[in-house]
Design a protein around this motif. Sequence first.
Motif, PDB file in Angstrom:
ATOM      1  N   ARG A   1      11.641 -35.369  -7.784  1.00  0.00           N
ATOM      2  CA  ARG A   1      11.037 -36.808  -7.233  1.00  0.00           C
ATOM      3  C   ARG A   1      10.381 -36.145  -5.887  1.00  0.00           C
ATOM      4  NH1 ARG A   1      11.020 -39.423  -3.208  1.00  0.00           N
ATOM      5  NH2 ARG A   1      12.740 -38.504  -2.142  1.00  0.00           N
ATOM      6  N   GLN A   2      10.720 -35.153  -5.153  1.00  0.00           N
ATOM      7  CA  GLN A   2      10.508 -34.788  -4.037  1.00  0.00           C
ATOM      8  C   GLN A   2       8.930 -33.722  -4.255  1.00  0.00           C
ATOM      9  OE1 GLN A   2      10.895 -35.538  -0.819  1.00  0.00           O
ATOM     10  NE2 GLN A   2       8.991 -34.833  -0.427  1.00  0.00           N
ATOM     11  N   THR A   3       9.189 -33.203  -5.355  1.00  0.00           N
ATOM     12  CA  THR A   3       7.988 -32.089  -5.635  1.00  0.00           C
ATOM     13  C   THR A   3       6.974 -32.976  -6.218  1.00  0.00           C
ATOM     14  OG1 THR A   3       8.822 -31.769  -7.921  1.00  0.00           O
ATOM     15  CG2 THR A   3       9.485 -30.272  -6.292  1.00  0.00           C
ATOM     16  N   LEU A   4       7.263 -34.120  -7.010  1.00  0.00           N
ATOM     17  CA  LEU A   4       5.937 -34.895  -7.601  1.00  0.00           C
ATOM     18  C   LEU A   4       5.455 -35.682  -6.294  1.00  0.00           C
ATOM     19  CD1 LEU A   4       7.716 -36.352 -10.523  1.00  0.00           C
ATOM     20  CD2 LEU A   4       5.909 -34.849 -10.458  1.00  0.00           C
ATOM     21  N   HIS A   5       6.236 -35.959  -5.382  1.00  0.00           N
ATOM     22  CA  HIS A   5       5.708 -36.811  -4.167  1.00  0.00           C
ATOM     23  C   HIS A   5       4.847 -35.685  -3.171  1.00  0.00           C
ATOM     24  CE1 HIS A   5       5.581 -37.999  -0.065  1.00  0.00           C
ATOM     25  NE2 HIS A   5       5.564 -39.164  -0.361  1.00  0.00           N
ATOM     26  N   ASP A   6       5.319 -34.572  -3.329  1.00  0.00           N
ATOM     27  CA  ASP A   6       4.499 -33.641  -2.515  1.00  0.00           C
ATOM     28  C   ASP A   6       3.252 -33.150  -3.326  1.00  0.00           C
ATOM     29  OD1 ASP A   6       6.322 -33.603  -0.338  1.00  0.00           O
ATOM     30  OD2 ASP A   6       7.180 -31.658  -1.021  1.00  0.00           O
TER      31      ASP A   6
ATOM     32  N   LEU B   1       3.830 -19.786 -24.358  1.00  0.00           N
ATOM     33  CA  LEU B   1       4.347 -20.134 -22.925  1.00  0.00           C
ATOM     34  C   LEU B   1       3.321 -21.010 -22.329  1.00  0.00           C
ATOM     35  CD1 LEU B   1       5.014 -16.590 -21.021  1.00  0.00           C
ATOM     36  CD2 LEU B   1       6.724 -18.346 -21.740  1.00  0.00           C
ATOM     37  N   SER B   2       3.847 -22.193 -21.646  1.00  0.00           N
ATOM     38  CA  SER B   2       3.216 -22.873 -21.134  1.00  0.00           C
ATOM     39  C   SER B   2       3.872 -23.314 -19.558  1.00  0.00           C
ATOM     40  CB  SER B   2       3.013 -24.301 -21.750  1.00  0.00           C
ATOM     41  OG  SER B   2       4.139 -24.941 -21.763  1.00  0.00           O
ATOM     42  N   LEU B   3       2.923 -23.846 -18.728  1.00  0.00           N
ATOM     43  CA  LEU B   3       3.373 -24.455 -17.566  1.00  0.00           C
ATOM     44  C   LEU B   3       3.072 -25.907 -17.659  1.00  0.00           C
ATOM     45  CD1 LEU B   3       1.386 -22.080 -14.950  1.00  0.00           C
ATOM     46  CD2 LEU B   3       4.057 -22.031 -15.509  1.00  0.00           C
ATOM     47  N   SER B   4       4.020 -26.614 -16.887  1.00  0.00           N
ATOM     48  CA  SER B   4       3.799 -28.060 -16.919  1.00  0.00           C
ATOM     49  C   SER B   4       4.467 -28.765 -15.358  1.00  0.00           C
ATOM     50  CB  SER B   4       4.412 -28.812 -17.886  1.00  0.00           C
ATOM     51  OG  SER B   4       5.918 -29.075 -17.642  1.00  0.00           O
ATOM     52  N   LEU B   5       3.913 -29.761 -14.831  1.00  0.00           N
ATOM     53  CA  LEU B   5       4.350 -30.444 -13.959  1.00  0.00           C
ATOM     54  C   LEU B   5       5.804 -30.882 -14.098  1.00  0.00           C
ATOM     55  CD1 LEU B   5       3.441 -31.251 -10.992  1.00  0.00           C
ATOM     56  CD2 LEU B   5       2.728 -33.378 -11.896  1.00  0.00           C
ATOM     57  N   LEU B   6       6.674 -30.694 -13.218  1.00  0.00           N
ATOM     58  CA  LEU B   6       8.110 -31.291 -13.536  1.00  0.00           C
ATOM     59  C   LEU B   6       8.235 -32.661 -13.756  1.00  0.00           C
ATOM     60  CD1 LEU B   6      10.213 -29.155 -11.135  1.00  0.00           C
ATOM     61  CD2 LEU B   6       9.893 -28.963 -13.572  1.00  0.00           C
ATOM     62  N   HIS B   7       8.874 -33.252 -14.745  1.00  0.00           N
ATOM     63  CA  HIS B   7       9.025 -34.745 -14.843  1.00  0.00           C
ATOM     64  C   HIS B   7      10.691 -35.204 -14.703  1.00  0.00           C
ATOM     65  CE1 HIS B   7       9.231 -38.311 -17.324  1.00  0.00           C
ATOM     66  NE2 HIS B   7       8.072 -38.397 -17.096  1.00  0.00           N
ATOM     67  N   PRO B   8      10.786 -36.368 -14.239  1.00  0.00           N
ATOM     68  CA  PRO B   8      12.310 -36.686 -13.930  1.00  0.00           C
ATOM     69  C   PRO B   8      13.026 -36.413 -15.203  1.00  0.00           C
ATOM     70  CG  PRO B   8      10.725 -38.327 -13.098  1.00  0.00           C
ATOM     71  CD  PRO B   8       9.937 -37.371 -13.752  1.00  0.00           C
TER      72      PRO B   8
ATOM     73  N   ALA C   1       1.393 -35.343  -5.494  1.00  0.00           N
ATOM     74  CA  ALA C   1       0.502 -36.368  -5.149  1.00  0.00           C
ATOM     75  C   ALA C   1      -0.045 -36.439  -3.755  1.00  0.00           C
ATOM     76  CB  ALA C   1       1.125 -37.791  -5.252  1.00  0.00           C
ATOM     77  N   GLU C   2       0.302 -35.575  -2.923  1.00  0.00           N
ATOM     78  CA  GLU C   2      -0.244 -35.582  -1.569  1.00  0.00           C
ATOM     79  C   GLU C   2      -1.069 -34.154  -1.117  1.00  0.00           C
ATOM     80  OE1 GLU C   2       2.849 -35.757   1.618  1.00  0.00           O
ATOM     81  OE2 GLU C   2       2.639 -38.100   1.479  1.00  0.00           O
ATOM     82  N   GLY C   3      -1.019 -33.229  -2.480  1.00  0.00           N
ATOM     83  CA  GLY C   3      -1.690 -32.146  -2.390  1.00  0.00           C
ATOM     84  C   GLY C   3      -0.822 -31.011  -1.479  1.00  0.00           C
ATOM     85  N   LYS C   4       0.267 -30.969  -1.243  1.00  0.00           N
ATOM     86  CA  LYS C   4       0.869 -30.074  -0.608  1.00  0.00           C
ATOM     87  C   LYS C   4       1.661 -28.897  -1.453  1.00  0.00           C
ATOM     88  CE  LYS C   4       2.736 -33.334   3.010  1.00  0.00           C
ATOM     89  NZ  LYS C   4       4.008 -33.832   3.390  1.00  0.00           N
ATOM     90  N   ARG C   5       2.097 -29.330  -2.706  1.00  0.00           N
ATOM     91  CA  ARG C   5       2.880 -28.297  -3.429  1.00  0.00           C
ATOM     92  C   ARG C   5       2.569 -28.754  -5.000  1.00  0.00           C
ATOM     93  NH1 ARG C   5       8.815 -27.639  -2.160  1.00  0.00           N
ATOM     94  NH2 ARG C   5       9.241 -29.776  -2.894  1.00  0.00           N
ATOM     95  N   LEU C   6       2.577 -27.420  -5.874  1.00  0.00           N
ATOM     96  CA  LEU C   6       2.296 -27.488  -7.218  1.00  0.00           C
ATOM     97  C   LEU C   6       3.541 -26.819  -7.617  1.00  0.00           C
ATOM     98  CD1 LEU C   6       1.203 -28.498  -9.817  1.00  0.00           C
ATOM     99  CD2 LEU C   6      -0.063 -26.217  -9.715  1.00  0.00           C
ATOM    100  N   ILE C   7       4.698 -27.585  -8.313  1.00  0.00           N
ATOM    101  CA  ILE C   7       5.886 -26.761  -8.634  1.00  0.00           C
ATOM    102  C   ILE C   7       6.036 -27.129 -10.404  1.00  0.00           C
ATOM    103  CG2 ILE C   7       8.351 -26.788  -8.818  1.00  0.00           C
ATOM    104  CD1 ILE C   7       7.067 -26.634  -5.751  1.00  0.00           C
TER     105      ILE C   7
END
Length: 182
Positions: free
Chosen positions: A55-60, A10-17, A62-68
């Motif tokens: 796209r929105q999660t990556l933007h958020d 199992l792993s976690l990763s930042l979503l990618h387009p 980058a702003e330190g608001k969320r980690l999806i």
Amino acid sequence: MFFHPINETLSLSLLHPRMAPELFRLVDDNRGHLSPWLGWVAHTASPADSAEFIRQTLHDHAEGKRLICGLHDHQGRSRLIGLVSFNDIMPATGRATLGYWLGEQWQGRGLMTLACQSMVRLAFEHYDLHKVQISAATGNTRSRAVCERLGATLEGVITRAESVNGVIHDHAVYGLAREDMA
């Protein structure tokens, strides 16, 4: 690119387009399973909707608001099986809200508990937060069981907290404090 191994499978990763088609398929294949609890499912009608979400999660992020994060199973071919997220990261109060969902065929194996344990450690060790909060519909027994397996404390119930597809849900609010994890 954020990549966090949980264990050998199992792993976690930042979503990618490029994950948009796979994310859409996972949501689409699990509509009946997810729709009673998650209102956004009805608004995910195409891979383009998943691409915009990413796209929105990556933007958020980058702003330190969320980690999806995508939750990936690596037994056999690697595949996306769910999401685990800090829907809100609030450094001013030292708190993050944790959310999660898992494709139905992967339930009952403890995978989401392992993923959430990893996210809680990230909250305390990487983000230096003091509390992780989880809200789950009171009728969502599987989600509430994850909270209980994590050792979270039921802090209260918010009545009429959310309307999902015309159904009003109360929310059980759980908390995990860093000092309780030692």
